[in-house]
Design a protein around this motif. Structure first.
Motif, mmCIF file in Angstrom:
data_model
loop_
_atom_site.group_PDB
_atom_site.id
_atom_site.type_symbol
_atom_site.label_atom_id
_atom_site.label_comp_id
_atom_site.label_asym_id
_atom_site.label_seq_id
_atom_site.Cartn_x
_atom_site.Cartn_y
_atom_site.Cartn_z
ATOM 1 N N ASP A 5 0.814 -1.217 0.000
ATOM 2 C CA ASP A 5 0.000 0.000 0.000
ATOM 3 C C ASP A 5 0.847 1.266 0.000
ATOM 4 O O ASP A 5 0.350 2.352 0.211
ATOM 5 N N PHE A 6 2.184 1.106 -0.248
ATOM 6 C CA PHE A 6 2.966 2.322 -0.436
ATOM 7 C C PHE A 6 2.725 2.901 -1.822
ATOM 8 O O PHE A 6 3.115 4.001 -2.132
ATOM 9 N N TYR A 7 2.058 2.097 -2.695
ATOM 10 C CA TYR A 7 1.580 2.658 -3.957
ATOM 11 C C TYR A 7 0.172 3.164 -3.715
ATOM 12 O O TYR A 7 -0.481 2.802 -2.755
ATOM 13 N N SER A 8 -0.325 3.959 -4.660
ATOM 14 C CA SER A 8 -1.722 4.355 -4.552
ATOM 15 C C SER A 8 -2.593 3.147 -4.862
ATOM 16 O O SER A 8 -2.142 2.188 -5.466
ATOM 17 N N THR A 9 -3.842 3.205 -4.461
ATOM 18 C CA THR A 9 -4.758 2.082 -4.640
ATOM 19 C C THR A 9 -4.833 1.645 -6.097
ATOM 20 O O THR A 9 -4.872 0.453 -6.391
ATOM 21 N N GLN A 10 -4.849 2.611 -7.003
ATOM 22 C CA GLN A 10 -5.009 2.256 -8.415
ATOM 23 C C GLN A 10 -3.812 1.492 -8.947
ATOM 24 O O GLN A 10 -3.970 0.558 -9.737
ATOM 25 N N ILE A 11 -2.625 1.884 -8.530
ATOM 26 C CA ILE A 11 -1.438 1.148 -8.987
ATOM 27 C C ILE A 11 -1.449 -0.242 -8.380
ATOM 28 O O ILE A 11 -1.205 -1.252 -9.060
ATOM 29 N N THR A 12 -1.746 -0.331 -7.095
ATOM 30 C CA THR A 12 -1.813 -1.625 -6.425
ATOM 31 C C THR A 12 -2.800 -2.542 -7.132
ATOM 32 O O THR A 12 -2.512 -3.713 -7.379
ATOM 33 N N ASN A 13 -3.917 -1.999 -7.503
ATOM 34 C CA ASN A 13 -4.942 -2.769 -8.199
ATOM 35 C C ASN A 13 -4.420 -3.275 -9.548
ATOM 36 O O ASN A 13 -4.585 -4.444 -9.904
ATOM 37 N N LEU A 14 -3.757 -2.379 -10.295
ATOM 38 C CA LEU A 14 -3.200 -2.761 -11.593
ATOM 39 C C LEU A 14 -2.180 -3.885 -11.431
ATOM 40 O O LEU A 14 -2.202 -4.879 -12.166
ATOM 41 N N VAL A 15 -1.298 -3.733 -10.439
ATOM 42 C CA VAL A 15 -0.275 -4.757 -10.191
ATOM 43 C C VAL A 15 -0.938 -6.099 -9.831
ATOM 44 O O VAL A 15 -0.560 -7.150 -10.332
ATOM 45 N N GLU A 16 -1.965 -6.019 -9.003
ATOM 46 C CA GLU A 16 -2.665 -7.250 -8.605
ATOM 47 C C GLU A 16 -3.320 -7.940 -9.794
ATOM 48 O O GLU A 16 -3.244 -9.151 -9.949
ATOM 49 N N GLN A 17 -3.961 -7.147 -10.654
ATOM 50 C CA GLN A 17 -4.618 -7.722 -11.842
ATOM 51 C C GLN A 17 -3.589 -8.392 -12.742
ATOM 52 O O GLN A 17 -3.809 -9.492 -13.239
ATOM 53 N N LEU A 18 -2.452 -7.725 -12.945
ATOM 54 C CA LEU A 18 -1.433 -8.265 -13.850
ATOM 55 C C LEU A 18 -0.797 -9.526 -13.278
ATOM 56 O O LEU A 18 -0.470 -10.450 -14.013
#
Ligand code: ZN
Length: 198
Positions: A2-15
């Protein structure tokens, strides 16, 4: 994360849900995507959504296509009396790359594997049997040379032979346990040419 913003975290998780993509690769891809021009990113996501929406099985050979019949089944210059049975569309692509095969295909989308609980009814075998009601000279079984591929080949042979259709199996030369996809075109062509009757 969660040191990234939620949107980046979400993108990383999806990928990272994609096969072969670990968390590090997913981060690398995510930042790459963020650096891409916006229209490229839109193109990528539209290609994924539209392929998912429109791609289905070919009515004849069960490979992936976005039309009723795939280009190979539509091609009247191909020999429609010669059917090569493969496990998946990637194998089909590998044989097409040899440029030497003139027949058509049948894609099973898997192989029989009692260990994994995959039976004959779980792969596209009944569709193959329907095709054999038309005039077919030979069925070439090009499933992988491993336990599942061999089991499937034997099963197909037992189903098809009583119909009076010739059944052959691609030759050894394809390494045991080898995925067809990773074999070079010359080896594939030799395996095809050296096929033996079952
Ligand atoms: Zn087709």
């Amino acid at each position: 994360m969660d040191f990234y913003s939620t949107q980046i975290t979400n993108l990383v998780e999806q990928l990272s849900r994609l096969p072969g993509i670990g968390e590090k690769s997913a981060q690398r891809l995510a930042f790459h995507i963020l650096n891409m021009p916006e229209e490229q990113v839109a193109g990528l996501s539209e290609a994924m959504v539209s392929a998912k929406k429109n791609v289905r099985y070919c009515k004849e050979c069960c490979t992936y296509t976005d039309e009723e019949l795939c280009p190979i089944c539509r091609n009247m210059r191909r020999n429609h009396r010669l059917i090569m049975v493969v496990e998946n569309p990637r194998d089909l692509a590998a044989y097409e790359k040899t440029g030497k095969y003139e027949g058509v295909y049948h894609v099973l989308h898997g192989a029989i594997s009692p260990m994994a609980g995959i039976g004959p009814q779980d792969i596209r075998l009944s569709e193959l049997m329907v095709r054999l009601q038309k005039d077919v000279d030979e069925v070439i079984v090009a499933t992988n040379k491993n336990l599942e591929g061999d089991t499937t080949a034997t099963y197909i042979s037992k189903l098809v032979k009583p119909l009076g259709v010739k059944v052959s199996r691609i030759a050894s030369g394809v390494p045991a346990g080898g995925d067809l996809e990773y074999i070079d075109e010359v080896t594939l062509y030799r395996a095809l040419e050296g096929r033996v009757d079952m």
